[in-house]
Design an enzyme around this catalytic site. Structure first.
Site, short mmCIF file in Angstrom:
data_model
loop_
_atom_site.label_atom_id
_atom_site.label_comp_id
_atom_site.label_asym_id
_atom_site.label_seq_id
_atom_site.Cartn_x
_atom_site.Cartn_y
_atom_site.Cartn_z
N ASP A 132 35.15 32.39 36.11
CA ASP A 132 33.80 33.22 36.28
C ASP A 132 33.66 33.78 34.78
O ASP A 132 32.41 34.09 34.58
CB ASP A 132 33.75 34.08 37.15
N ASP A 134 34.10 36.63 34.16
CA ASP A 134 33.26 37.98 34.42
C ASP A 134 34.19 39.32 34.49
O ASP A 134 33.80 40.24 35.21
CB ASP A 134 32.60 37.77 35.94
O1 F6P Z 1 35.90 33.45 41.28
C1 F6P Z 1 36.09 32.10 41.35
C2 F6P Z 1 34.92 31.36 42.38
O2 F6P Z 1 34.99 30.22 42.11
C3 F6P Z 1 33.57 31.54 42.07
O3 F6P Z 1 32.77 31.24 41.19
C4 F6P Z 1 32.97 31.48 43.48
O4 F6P Z 1 31.76 32.15 44.03
C5 F6P Z 1 34.22 31.71 44.49
O5 F6P Z 1 35.33 31.69 43.67
C6 F6P Z 1 34.34 30.71 45.52
O6 F6P Z 1 35.14 31.02 46.40
P1 F6P Z 1 36.03 30.38 47.72
O7 F6P Z 1 37.03 29.23 46.84
O8 F6P Z 1 36.33 31.26 48.40
O9 F6P Z 1 35.08 29.48 48.23
#
Ligand code: F6P
Length: 326
Positions: A132, A134
């Site tokens: 991200d 971020d």
């Molecule tokens: O933080 C990385 C990320 O891929 C985000 O971009 C996304 O919102 C989230 O993780 C998805 O999480 P999960 O793998 O728990 O679905």
């Protein structure tokens, strides 16, 4: 700073995985071995620390990791690590295992876990690993470049078919609540519009009018990038675009494919630099820091301070993309 007597350290990966996490593990292990320090790999992030789930890592056991996507240590988002009991258990296990320092690769949640351990006397160094990008304290997070390139490759393929059918492609890109990945990708694929949570702006002006104008100018296919954190769902964006422009529109959600694959050169190199830096930081007696890139240099920052820092979108890039996508 004076060198500290360190015999054994541990490394873990936590939160969403990111290409380059394995390269971090490799760098930590190899740099530690080069300095006569033993390394334990903690499985499944903090949950492995709480449950004593680990393995010994050697310079040879990390062979072949540089180019491998995912994380061989597995990863998890550990709810127990948010409780004082869980944190105490993790710190007690570190002492029991003779861990003199811990390197934790992940995002904000990972740093909060590291902070709680550091406050309980376990020296911790965080490394930013998330697609991200971020994290407030650092210009770059490991995985961002690989994820951008994966998304770009997919969208280049989409463009071929959109062009043939003279359609609009509305593509959802990950990024949690931030638009960095969407902006990066949108810019690199020449998107007609990039919808990010940082600019909820004027949909009619930023998307519909733009497409109408570029159609008049002779363009008959368009790519719209939607960051997953944007206020409208990607389907809502597509429905509205189709309704208002009359053009055939398709939705693609790239999803977890963005998190996989072999890391790019940039991610391999920065993972190597940050992993090595983290081991040196522990050897120098640092206890509660995050490795970061600031003004292009690798530095380390106090975790509390780092968690307070906010990252803003690259407005110059956003404005350039807005102006060029005509
Ligand atoms: O933080 C990385 C990320 O891929 C985000 O971009 C996304 O919102 C989230 O993780 C998805 O999480 P999960 O793998 O728990 O679905």
């Amino acid at each position: 700073m004076a060198e500290k007597d360190i015999h054994r350290i541990a490394v873990l990966t936590s939160g969403g995985d990111a290409p380059g996490m394995n390269a971090v593990v490799r760098a930590v292990v190899r740099m530690a071995c080069a300095n006569g320090i033993e390394v334990l790999g903690i499985n499944r992030g903090y949950s492995g620390l709480i449950n004593n789930d680990f393995r010994k890592l050697t310079a040879r056991s990390v062979d072949g990791l540089l180019q491998r996507g995912g994380t061989v240590l597995y990863t998890a988002r550990c709810a127990e690590m948010m409780t004082t009991e869980g944190q105490q258990r993790a710190a007690d296990n570190c002492r029991y295992l003779g861990i003199d320092g811990l390197v934790c690769c992940g995002g904000d949640g990972t740093y909060r876990g590291a902070l709680s351990l550091a406050r309980l006397g376990v020296p911790c160094i965080g490394i930013p690993g998330t697609i991200d990008n971020d994290i407030g304290c650092t210009e770059y997070t490991i995985g961002f470049d690989s994820a951008s390139n994966t998304a770009i490759q997919c969208i280049d393929k989409l463009r071929d078919t959109m062009q043939s059918h003279e359609r609009i492609s509305v593509v959802e890109v990950m990024g949690r609540r931030a638009g960095h990945l969407a902006l990066n990708v949108g810019c690199a694929v020449g998107a007609a519009a990039v919808l990010v949570p940082e600019h909820e702006g004027n949909f009619e002006h930023d998307v519909i009018e733009k497409i109408r104008r570029s159609r008049i100018n002779g363009r008959h296919h368009h790519i719209i990038i939607v960051s997953e954190g944007y206020s409208m769902t990607t389907q809502e964006v597509a429905d509205r675009v189709q309704e208002e422009t009359g053009m055939d529109t398709r939705v693609t959600i790239l999803g977890h494919i963005q998190r996989g694959g072999s890391p790019t050169a940039r991610d391999r190199i920065i993972a190597t630099q940050m992993g090595s830096y983290a081991v040196h930081a522990l050897m120098e007696g640092k206890e509660k820091r995050i490795v970061a890139v600031q003004h292009g240099q690798i530095v380390d920052i106090e975790i509390e301070e780092a968690l307070e820092m906010k990252k803003t979108l690259d407005e110059a890039l956003y404005n350039a993309e807005q102006s060029i996508s005509i």
